[in-house]
Design an enzyme around this catalytic site. Structure first.
Site, mmCIF file in Angstrom:
data_model
loop_
_atom_site.group_PDB
_atom_site.id
_atom_site.type_symbol
_atom_site.label_atom_id
_atom_site.label_comp_id
_atom_site.label_asym_id
_atom_site.label_seq_id
_atom_site.Cartn_x
_atom_site.Cartn_y
_atom_site.Cartn_z
ATOM 1 N NE ARG A 53 -12.037 6.910 16.369
ATOM 2 C CZ ARG A 53 -13.053 6.825 17.241
ATOM 3 N NH1 ARG A 53 -14.308 7.050 16.862
ATOM 4 N NH2 ARG A 53 -12.836 6.478 18.497
ATOM 5 N N GLY A 54 -12.384 3.048 16.399
ATOM 6 C CA GLY A 54 -12.914 2.598 17.688
ATOM 7 C C GLY A 54 -12.988 1.073 17.653
ATOM 8 C CB ALA A 55 -11.704 -1.469 20.035
ATOM 9 N NE ARG A 94 -6.376 2.023 13.405
ATOM 10 C CZ ARG A 94 -6.872 2.957 14.232
ATOM 11 N NH1 ARG A 94 -8.153 3.214 14.242
ATOM 12 N NH2 ARG A 94 -6.065 3.610 15.043
ATOM 13 C CD GLN A 207 -8.864 9.862 17.647
ATOM 14 O OE1 GLN A 207 -8.183 10.811 18.030
ATOM 15 N NE2 GLN A 207 -8.324 8.791 17.124
ATOM 16 C CG ASP A 247 -8.173 0.656 20.891
ATOM 17 O OD1 ASP A 247 -8.315 1.663 21.589
ATOM 18 O OD2 ASP A 247 -8.602 0.558 19.720
ATOM 19 C CG ASN A 257 -8.127 3.932 25.309
ATOM 20 O OD1 ASN A 257 -8.828 3.479 24.400
ATOM 21 N ND2 ASN A 257 -8.397 5.090 25.858
ATOM 22 C CE LYS A 258 -6.350 6.990 19.528
ATOM 23 N NZ LYS A 258 -5.571 6.448 18.388
HETATM 24 O O1 MRU Z 1 -7.465 5.301 16.837
HETATM 25 P P1 MRU Z 1 -8.894 5.117 17.276
HETATM 26 O O2 MRU Z 1 -9.709 6.352 17.132
HETATM 27 O O3 MRU Z 1 -9.521 3.909 16.638
HETATM 28 O O4 MRU Z 1 -8.775 4.809 18.830
HETATM 29 C C1 MRU Z 1 -9.938 4.567 19.561
HETATM 30 C C2 MRU Z 1 -9.738 4.444 21.013
HETATM 31 O O5 MRU Z 1 -8.641 4.500 21.519
HETATM 32 C C3 MRU Z 1 -10.966 4.163 21.832
HETATM 33 O O6 MRU Z 1 -10.820 4.665 23.123
HETATM 34 C C4 MRU Z 1 -11.226 2.660 21.916
HETATM 35 O O7 MRU Z 1 -11.148 2.050 20.671
HETATM 36 C C5 MRU Z 1 -12.557 2.365 22.516
HETATM 37 S S1 MRU Z 1 -13.910 2.786 21.437
HETATM 38 C C6 MRU Z 1 -15.300 2.337 22.291
#
Ligand code: MRU
Length: 361
Positions: A53-55, A94, A207, A247, A257-258
């Site tokens: 996970r994470g962009a 996603r 997270q 993201d 973002n989250k």
């Molecule tokens: O749902 P996730 O855990 O993939 O969400 C991740 C985030 O929101 C992060 O802040 C974002 O992807 C940046 S990761 C460097």
């Protein structure tokens, strides 16, 4: 990243080039599990179910997914059709992180130049490896530029630890190494700057457990707080700056973002606390003038209604709310550009009106 004294990345190719290995983040911080991914179908599942996970990592994982698809396609009669289907299922895995589409576009551009299945596989691997390598360098540079901000605040604090609040995990685990929001923190720590990180738990997938684990592994002082604590901490003067990841960032600087990032930005704005978004340039969506049309993922309500944890060494799933209650699970929100002090990128710290000028190298 250093894990129990050993250097790791979040994703890498196995020495025999037949499969890809990832750190399966579902089990952290309790178990360190490395998953072997042998097919594009397994990669789609790993992205959807958030083993990875994470962009930036989602982008790299999708690129490796295309490599696996090309390897599988070598043995198929309708190989082009299979590769096309693989593109489609990875693209749908996603919706919010634009890095995924960016990585797939790069793969497509290369595969179009290939004239046989072997050549496709070779090119797909080169693209995936390049995306991963570049991301490491991008994050390193984000760390370098973000460090200047932390240094400035440390000087203003006259040695009092810099108090940083972060949301979700925009750490090494969300990238290939170093992270985006965490890269400046890791560099500051290397330079001996005193700091402490407030880590939002980040419901419902928590997270914050990943960020806390990373920070602990790097020996950085941190405290977990529930998602609603940030406003109070800011009012009490316990936060010097906020750094989050992203993201998808529209050209005007509106940032997805989250879920919960927007509330932190509002609280920071009200308390005159600088709010930074750290991102590699591929997270900018050139097709979106503003954040209105960013696709925001909605996930299974069960993620709100149940929680995973560990009991006597075993992972367990526990029901949190009464049977019969329904839940809504928005995974992301959009923070308007006006609430963001600046963007920390691999090309420097910029205001929202300069984002469009940043070109991908
Ligand atoms: O749902 P996730 O855990 O993939 O969400 C991740 C985030 O929101 C992060 O802040 C974002 O992807 C940046 S990761 C460097």
């Amino acid at each position: 990243m250093l894990i129990q004294g050993r250097q790791y990345r979040t994703i890498w190719l196995a020495p025999d080039k037949k499969h890809v290995r990832v750190i399966d983040q579902r089990f952290l911080p309790f178990k360190f599990v490395v998953e072997k991914i042998r097919t594009v179908e397994q990669m789609v599942r790993a992205i959807k179910e958030m083993h990875v996970r994470g962009a930036p990592l989602i982008g790299a994982a999708a690129a490796y997914g295309i490599y696996l698809a090309c390897a599988q396609a070598e043995k198929k009669r309708r190989s082009d059709e299979f590769i096309e289907q693989s593109f489609a299922s990875l693209a749908a895995s996603r919706p919010t992180a634009v890095n995924l589409m960016w990585a797939l576009d790069r793969q497509r551009a290369q595969l179009q130049k290939a004239d046989n299945p072997m050549d496709k596989k070779k090119r797909a691997l080169q693209v995936a490896e390049r995306i991963a390598e570049d991301d490491v360098e991008r994050c390193r540079a984000i760390g370098h530029y973000g460090l200047t901000i932390i240094k400035r605040i440390s000087a203003q604090n006259k040695g009092r630890p810099v108090q940083i609040l972060t949301h979700c995990n925009a750490g090494a685990l969300g990238c290939i190494d170093f992270g985006t929001a965490t890269a400046p923190i890791y560099q500051a720590r290397k330079q001996g700057i005193a700091l402490h990180v407030w880590v939002d738990e980040t419901r419902p997938r928590n997270q914050g457990r990943l960020t806390a684990w990373e920070l602990r592994e790097q020996g950085i002082a941190h405290t977990l707080v529930c998602d609603n604590a940030g406003g109070l901490l800011m009012r009490q003067g316990m936060v010097d700056m906020v750094i989050v990841g992203a993201d998808r960032v529209a050209v005007n600087g509106d940032t997805a973002n989250k879920i919960g990032t927007y509330l932190k930005a509002l609280a920071a704005y009200d308390n005159k606390i600088p709010f930074y978004v750290a991102l590699p340039i591929p997270t900018i969506d050139r097709n979106l003038a503003n954040g209105r049309d960013i696709p925001l993922e909605k996930r299974d309500p069960e993620e709100v209604l149940y929680i995973n944890g560990i009991k006597r060494g075993k992972m367990e799933r526990v029901q949190l709310f009464g049977t019969g209650s329904t839940a809504l699970n928005h995974a992301f929100d959009v923070t308007p550009a006006r609430l963001i002090t600046a963007f920390i990128t691999e090309r420097g710290v910029v205001k929202s009106n300069k984002l469009d000028a940043l070109k991908i190298e």
